[in-house]
Design an enzyme around this catalytic site. Structure first.
Site, mmCIF file in Angstrom:
data_model
loop_
_atom_site.group_PDB
_atom_site.id
_atom_site.type_symbol
_atom_site.label_atom_id
_atom_site.label_comp_id
_atom_site.label_asym_id
_atom_site.label_seq_id
_atom_site.Cartn_x
_atom_site.Cartn_y
_atom_site.Cartn_z
ATOM 1 N N GLY A 50 52.288 122.096 -16.407
ATOM 2 C CA GLY A 50 52.486 122.963 -15.240
ATOM 3 C C GLY A 50 53.930 122.817 -14.778
ATOM 4 N N ARG A 51 54.151 123.037 -13.484
ATOM 5 C CA ARG A 51 55.523 122.971 -12.943
ATOM 6 C C ARG A 51 56.153 121.616 -13.195
ATOM 7 N NH1 ARG A 51 52.485 124.567 -8.885
ATOM 8 N NH2 ARG A 51 52.475 126.757 -8.295
ATOM 9 N N ILE A 52 55.427 120.550 -12.867
ATOM 10 C CA ILE A 52 56.013 119.209 -13.016
ATOM 11 C C ILE A 52 56.165 118.859 -14.490
ATOM 12 C CG2 ILE A 52 55.608 116.735 -12.592
ATOM 13 C CD1 ILE A 52 54.505 117.506 -9.850
ATOM 14 N N ILE A 95 51.510 109.574 -13.577
ATOM 15 C CA ILE A 95 52.060 109.993 -12.285
ATOM 16 C C ILE A 95 51.174 111.096 -11.692
ATOM 17 C CG2 ILE A 95 54.500 109.412 -12.629
ATOM 18 C CD1 ILE A 95 54.536 112.657 -13.373
ATOM 19 N N ARG A 143 46.935 111.435 -11.161
ATOM 20 C CA ARG A 143 45.943 110.872 -10.254
ATOM 21 C C ARG A 143 45.175 109.788 -10.991
ATOM 22 N NH1 ARG A 143 48.278 112.896 -6.694
ATOM 23 N NH2 ARG A 143 47.576 114.367 -5.123
ATOM 24 N N GLU A 167 43.000 103.687 -4.166
ATOM 25 C CA GLU A 167 44.269 103.436 -3.458
ATOM 26 C C GLU A 167 43.972 103.213 -1.979
ATOM 27 O OE1 GLU A 167 46.946 106.687 -4.238
ATOM 28 O OE2 GLU A 167 46.779 106.442 -6.399
ATOM 29 N N HIS A 191 51.946 104.679 -5.608
ATOM 30 C CA HIS A 191 51.869 106.139 -5.413
ATOM 31 C C HIS A 191 53.097 106.644 -4.637
ATOM 32 C CE1 HIS A 191 48.970 109.796 -5.031
ATOM 33 N NE2 HIS A 191 50.228 110.181 -5.198
HETATM 34 C C1 DGY Z 1 51.111 115.048 -4.464
HETATM 35 O O1 DGY Z 1 51.908 115.850 -4.020
HETATM 36 O O2 DGY Z 1 49.980 115.365 -4.815
HETATM 37 C C2 DGY Z 1 51.578 113.650 -4.499
HETATM 38 O O3 DGY Z 1 50.725 112.828 -5.186
HETATM 39 C C3 DGY Z 1 51.763 113.188 -3.068
HETATM 40 O O4 DGY Z 1 52.561 112.097 -3.007
#
Ligand code: DGY
Length: 309
Positions: free
Chosen positions: A149-151, A225, A227, A256, A274
């Site tokens: 996706g974007r990230i 990075i 979930r 968490e 996180h």
């Molecule tokens: C998100 O934007 O979902 C990040 O995990 C928040 O820090």
């Protein structure tokens, strides 16, 4: 214009976010989403991705027609309930890519070059006794990205100058110059490092299981990075303890802020609390985008970043 005290702010917000909120609106706060709802005519909720919004809270507040969450992930929202009741929702995509990608690359480099252990080695004066252990070079490796996706795409672009090969998996192949693998197991098999950048949803729940970790293999690394729920933590702990994979860098955990104690006692892990989006600049941008969405809602305009549920 957002009417005064029409927004219930749910969860704990860091000071930098609260300052942005207080500049633009007047809210009432509910720190614990399970707690007693304060008196008021609330029509919207402002929250953040570390706060689960229970369906029961919305049932107590039938006047709420909009939930704005600060975060790109919206697995903290009761999506079915929102949809069934026509309650709008927004998230904050885009503005956190820089911070999240920077952390992912930092974790990747630190994991492979063992930077935190190297620092401990120098600080403990062990250097005078023997040289630090050999590590491994990032260049030449295949980096598998789960979730383009974007990230994921932003990360892939930033990784290109490191002279790596990039591959990915996701719900569908995209017009991108990277190898696509239809399953996470095939991607893991082809990768030296598997980076998780996918959303948390029923399809990705515990997607990284024993079979995927076996496919990644004893020279393979995992970076999460996304979930905690994307990883079967029992399987990951076994894989780390028995060196079925070389190591893992984890920014997110199932539980968490109290990750499984076993993670704390393993050598081949890098753990962060996180902090993907936790820079002052990014948190300000996220907060303001969430408020832009609330403003649009009250002005009966299209939401800038609506969650299409
Ligand atoms: C998100 O934007 O979902 C990040 O995990 C928040 O820090």
């Amino acid at each position: 214009m957002i009417p005064v005290n029409s927004v219930l702010q749910v969860g704990q917000f860091p000071e930098i976010m609260q300052m942005e909120i207080d500049k633009r609106l007047s809210t009432i706060q509910l720190l614990d989403p399970q707690g007693i709802v304060p008196e008021g005519n609330f029509t919207a909720i402002l929250t953040r991705s570390n706060t689960q919004i229970p369906k029961a809270l919305l049932e107590k507040m039938p006047g709420v027609r909009m939930v704005a969450t600060c975060g790109v992930g919206y697995d903290n929202l009761p999506l079915e309930h929102l949809k069934a009741h026509g309650i709008k929702a927004s998230n904050t995509p885009g503005v956190l890519n820089d911070a999240v990608c920077e952390l992912a690359i930092g974790m990747l480099l630190s994991l492979l070059r063992r930077i935190t252990e190297a620092q401990a080695f120098v600080k403990s004066a062990d250097w005078s006794k023997s040289p630090f252990t050999m590590t491994t070079t990032l260049a030449g490796k295949c980096i598998g990205i789960a979730g383009m996706g974007r990230i994921g795409q932003d990360l892939a672009k930033r990784l290109e100058p490191f002279k790596v090969k990039i591959a990915y998996t996701g719900p569908s192949q995209k017009a991108l110059p990277y190898d696509f693998f239809p399953t996470i197991r095939e991607l893991a098999q082809a990768s030296d490092v598997l980076i998780l950048a996918c959303p948390a949803n029923p399809e990705t729940d515990k997607m990284i299981n024993a079979e995927v970790l076996d496919a990644l293999g004893p020279q393979g690394y995992l970076v999460n990075i996304a979930r905690g729920s994307v990883v079967d933590e029992d399987a990951l702990l076994v894989a780390l303890q028995q060196n079925k994979i070389a190591g893992a860098a984890l920014d997110v955990f199932e539980n968490e802020p109290n990750p499984r104690i076993e993670f704390l006692n393993i050598d081949n892990v890098l753990l962060t609390p996180h902090i993907g989006s936790a820079t002052s600049e990014t948190r300000q941008l996220m907060t303001n985008l969430a408020i832009d969405n609330l403003e649009a809602f009250y002005n009966q305009q299209p939401l800038p970043t609506e969650v299409k549920n």
